[in-house]
Design a protein around this motif. Structure first.
Motif, mmCIF file in Angstrom:
data_model
loop_
_atom_site.group_PDB
_atom_site.id
_atom_site.type_symbol
_atom_site.label_atom_id
_atom_site.label_comp_id
_atom_site.label_asym_id
_atom_site.label_seq_id
_atom_site.Cartn_x
_atom_site.Cartn_y
_atom_site.Cartn_z
ATOM 1 N N GLU A 68 0.859 -1.188 0.000
ATOM 2 C CA GLU A 68 0.000 0.000 0.000
ATOM 3 C C GLU A 68 0.887 1.227 0.000
ATOM 4 O OE1 GLU A 68 -3.460 0.376 2.520
ATOM 5 O OE2 GLU A 68 -3.493 -1.789 2.858
ATOM 6 N N ASN A 69 0.550 2.186 -0.869
ATOM 7 C CA ASN A 69 1.259 3.452 -0.934
ATOM 8 C C ASN A 69 0.197 4.538 -1.054
ATOM 9 O OD1 ASN A 69 2.953 5.583 -1.290
ATOM 10 N ND2 ASN A 69 3.865 4.855 -3.203
ATOM 11 N N VAL A 72 -3.055 3.913 -3.206
ATOM 12 C CA VAL A 72 -2.799 2.858 -4.189
ATOM 13 C C VAL A 72 -2.417 1.560 -3.489
ATOM 14 C CG1 VAL A 72 -1.403 2.150 -6.174
ATOM 15 C CG2 VAL A 72 -2.109 4.538 -5.925
ATOM 16 N N VAL A 73 -3.170 0.519 -3.799
ATOM 17 C CA VAL A 73 -2.892 -0.822 -3.285
ATOM 18 C C VAL A 73 -2.499 -1.681 -4.483
ATOM 19 C CG1 VAL A 73 -3.796 -2.835 -2.060
ATOM 20 C CG2 VAL A 73 -4.574 -0.535 -1.425
ATOM 21 N N SER A 74 -1.283 -2.219 -4.450
ATOM 22 C CA SER A 74 -0.773 -3.058 -5.534
ATOM 23 C C SER A 74 -0.729 -4.498 -5.057
ATOM 24 C CB SER A 74 0.629 -2.606 -5.947
ATOM 25 O OG SER A 74 0.601 -1.264 -6.394
ATOM 26 N N LEU A 90 -0.372 -11.673 -12.410
ATOM 27 C CA LEU A 90 -0.850 -10.347 -12.804
ATOM 28 C C LEU A 90 -0.668 -9.363 -11.666
ATOM 29 C CD1 LEU A 90 -4.207 -11.225 -14.605
ATOM 30 C CD2 LEU A 90 -1.973 -10.796 -15.638
ATOM 31 N N LEU A 91 -0.407 -8.111 -12.025
ATOM 32 C CA LEU A 91 -0.341 -7.017 -11.073
ATOM 33 C C LEU A 91 -1.647 -6.249 -11.149
ATOM 34 C CD1 LEU A 91 1.081 -5.069 -9.103
ATOM 35 C CD2 LEU A 91 2.025 -3.897 -11.118
ATOM 36 N N HIS A 92 -2.330 -6.138 -10.019
ATOM 37 C CA HIS A 92 -3.560 -5.344 -9.910
ATOM 38 C C HIS A 92 -3.209 -4.084 -9.122
ATOM 39 C CE1 HIS A 92 -5.162 -9.357 -10.671
ATOM 40 N NE2 HIS A 92 -6.351 -8.814 -10.910
ATOM 41 N N GLU A 93 -3.364 -2.927 -9.748
ATOM 42 C CA GLU A 93 -3.109 -1.657 -9.071
ATOM 43 C C GLU A 93 -4.447 -0.965 -8.829
ATOM 44 O OE1 GLU A 93 1.027 0.127 -10.373
ATOM 45 O OE2 GLU A 93 -0.175 -0.416 -12.132
#
Length: 109
Positions: A68-69, A72-74, A90-93
């Motif tokens: 978490e930034n 934005v949660v990646s 997969l990357l979910h942003e």
């Protein structure tokens, strides 16, 4: 499942149940999703995208890591289903607005 932001956890839970109504409840009304070089804006477009994906690929997503930034949660997931190359990472942003997803971008991890 790992410790995820509650909205993000709800998204993956709904996706794995293939429950479009519960999945849409995670998004703001004007949310945008970007996946496979396509853009889906608003609940109707997001519903159509997920229902087609559920029917065509029968995907199951397993979150592997999350950061978490700010808003934005990646999340990196391993996705398996009825598609060539299964499984794939997969990357979910997720960009959150309060407790709802305002934007979701999905790319290869």
């Amino acid at each position: 499942m790992m410790n995820l932001h509650p909205t993000v956890k709800a998204y993956f839970d709904a996706a794995n149940r293939q429950d479009a109504d519960a999945l849409l409840a995670c998004f703001t009304p004007d949310a945008v999703v970007e996946d496979e070089n396509n853009r889906y804006a608003g609940h109707a477009a997001i519903r159509a995208w997920k229902e087609e994906s559920f029917a065509k690929y029968r995907p199951v997503q397993e979150p592997r890591s999350a950061t978490e930034n700010g808003a934005v949660v990646s999340v990196v997931t391993t996705v398996s289903g009825d598609f060539p190359g299964s499984p794939v990472d997969l990357l979910h942003e997720f960009t959150l607005a309060g407790d709802a997803v305002a934007r979701l971008k999905i790319t290869l991890a």
